[in-house]
Design an enzyme around this catalytic site. Structure first.
Site, PDB file in Angstrom:
ATOM      1  N   VAL A  79       0.911  -1.145   0.000  1.00 58.01           N
ATOM      2  CA  VAL A  79       0.000   0.000   0.000  1.00 58.01           C
ATOM      3  C   VAL A  79       0.952   1.196   0.000  1.00 58.01           C
ATOM      4  O   VAL A  79       1.454   1.585   1.053  1.00 58.01           O
ATOM      5  CB  VAL A  79      -0.936  -0.002   1.230  1.00 58.01           C
ATOM      6  CG1 VAL A  79      -1.849   1.214   1.207  1.00 58.01           C
ATOM      7  CG2 VAL A  79      -1.759  -1.290   1.284  1.00 58.01           C
ATOM      8  N   PRO A  80       1.272   1.731  -1.180  1.00 59.91           N
ATOM      9  CA  PRO A  80       2.419   2.628  -1.348  1.00 59.91           C
ATOM     10  C   PRO A  80       2.227   4.050  -0.818  1.00 59.91           C
ATOM     11  O   PRO A  80       2.152   5.026  -1.584  1.00 59.91           O
ATOM     12  CB  PRO A  80       2.642   2.614  -2.862  1.00 59.91           C
ATOM     13  CG  PRO A  80       1.273   2.388  -3.426  1.00 59.91           C
ATOM     14  CD  PRO A  80       0.596   1.453  -2.446  1.00 59.91           C
ATOM     15  N   CYS A  81       2.208   4.176   0.491  1.00 65.71           N
ATOM     16  CA  CYS A  81       2.011   5.492   1.100  1.00 65.71           C
ATOM     17  C   CYS A  81       3.169   6.448   0.805  1.00 65.71           C
ATOM     18  O   CYS A  81       3.019   7.656   0.963  1.00 65.71           O
ATOM     19  CB  CYS A  81       1.759   5.356   2.597  1.00 65.71           C
ATOM     20  SG  CYS A  81       3.027   4.459   3.484  1.00 65.71           S
ATOM     21  N   HIS A  82       4.300   5.909   0.357  1.00 55.85           N
ATOM     22  CA  HIS A  82       5.407   6.796  -0.016  1.00 55.85           C
ATOM     23  C   HIS A  82       5.049   7.636  -1.246  1.00 55.85           C
ATOM     24  O   HIS A  82       5.721   8.636  -1.527  1.00 55.85           O
ATOM     25  CB  HIS A  82       6.690   5.977  -0.271  1.00 55.85           C
ATOM     26  CG  HIS A  82       6.609   5.078  -1.451  1.00 55.85           C
ATOM     27  ND1 HIS A  82       6.049   3.819  -1.384  1.00 55.85           N
ATOM     28  CD2 HIS A  82       6.999   5.259  -2.744  1.00 55.85           C
ATOM     29  CE1 HIS A  82       6.110   3.258  -2.583  1.00 55.85           C
ATOM     30  NE2 HIS A  82       6.690   4.110  -3.420  1.00 55.85           N
ATOM     31  N   ARG A  83       3.996   7.291  -1.957  1.00 52.53           N
ATOM     32  CA  ARG A  83       3.587   8.028  -3.158  1.00 52.53           C
ATOM     33  C   ARG A  83       2.652   9.198  -2.852  1.00 52.53           C
ATOM     34  O   ARG A  83       2.021   9.747  -3.763  1.00 52.53           O
ATOM     35  CB  ARG A  83       2.917   7.082  -4.151  1.00 52.53           C
ATOM     36  CG  ARG A  83       3.868   6.034  -4.688  1.00 52.53           C
ATOM     37  CD  ARG A  83       3.227   5.114  -5.685  1.00 52.53           C
ATOM     38  NE  ARG A  83       4.181   4.060  -6.056  1.00 52.53           N
ATOM     39  CZ  ARG A  83       3.827   2.880  -6.510  1.00 52.53           C
ATOM     40  NH1 ARG A  83       2.537   2.586  -6.700  1.00 52.53           N
ATOM     41  NH2 ARG A  83       4.742   1.983  -6.799  1.00 52.53           N
TER      42      ARG A  83
END
Length: 176
Positions: free
Chosen positions: A139-143
């Site tokens: 779940v790419p929260c870095h994006r």
């Protein structure tokens, strides 16, 4: 009424260019937590209490680890093909789902994530989606970045977030 028992979770650690990456997952290869650490116990603490299983067991690498390796080999969409199990209220769950659709190389702001999750005014809720995310990379929260262009926060540090975003940046257009 009894609560269903949480599944036993296995874990594996993958060596990456950004350091060790550990994933906790169930027998169906569904990710419950993941991040840049060697501590399965740390990651287990990020999982919602209702989903925490009993004892953790180290497992050999499999499809979940393969998705992490594929990501680091340039297939940035590979983690999105792996099932993730997290629980939260309706908005956070919707924001996690929306976040899984954000393509690599095209970060969104917290406001844009709130809009994609169906509540454009819930910018702080979008930030909470990232804070409560136990399944980093999958779940790419870095994006997600600030509207001002700043990075915002990241559980594993802003240097790592900067590295991930730079790695995912699309190549420059060669047609001039």
């Amino acid at each position: 009424m009894t609560m269903p028992t949480a599944p036993a979770l296995g874990w594996t650690t993958v060596a990456t260019a950004d350091g060790p990456f550990t994933v906790l997952y169930d027998d169906a290869d569904t990710v419950h937590a993941a991040g840049w650490t060697e501590s399965a116990e740390y990651l287990a603490g990020l999982i919602a209490p209702a989903l925490r299983g009993g004892q953790l067991s180290r497992r050999p690498a499999g499809p979940v680890a393969d998705a992490v390796t594929a990501y680091y080999d340039g297939d940035f969409a590979a983690p999105s093909g792996v099932a993730v199990r997290q629980i939260a209220g309706p908005f956070i769950a919707a924001a996690w789902s929306a976040l899984r659709l954000v393509p690599a190389g095209y970060p969104v702001t917290y406001g844009q994530l709130a809009e994609r999750a169906g509540r454009p005014a819930a910018v702080r809720g979008a930030a909470q989606c990232c804070v409560r995310n136990a399944a980093a990379l999958f779940v790419p929260c870095h994006r997600v970045t600030r509207a001002s262009g700043g990075l915002g926060g990241f559980r594993y540090g802003l240097d790592l977030k900067r590295n991930l975003l730079a790695r995912e940046e699309p190549p420059p257009d060669l047609e001039d």
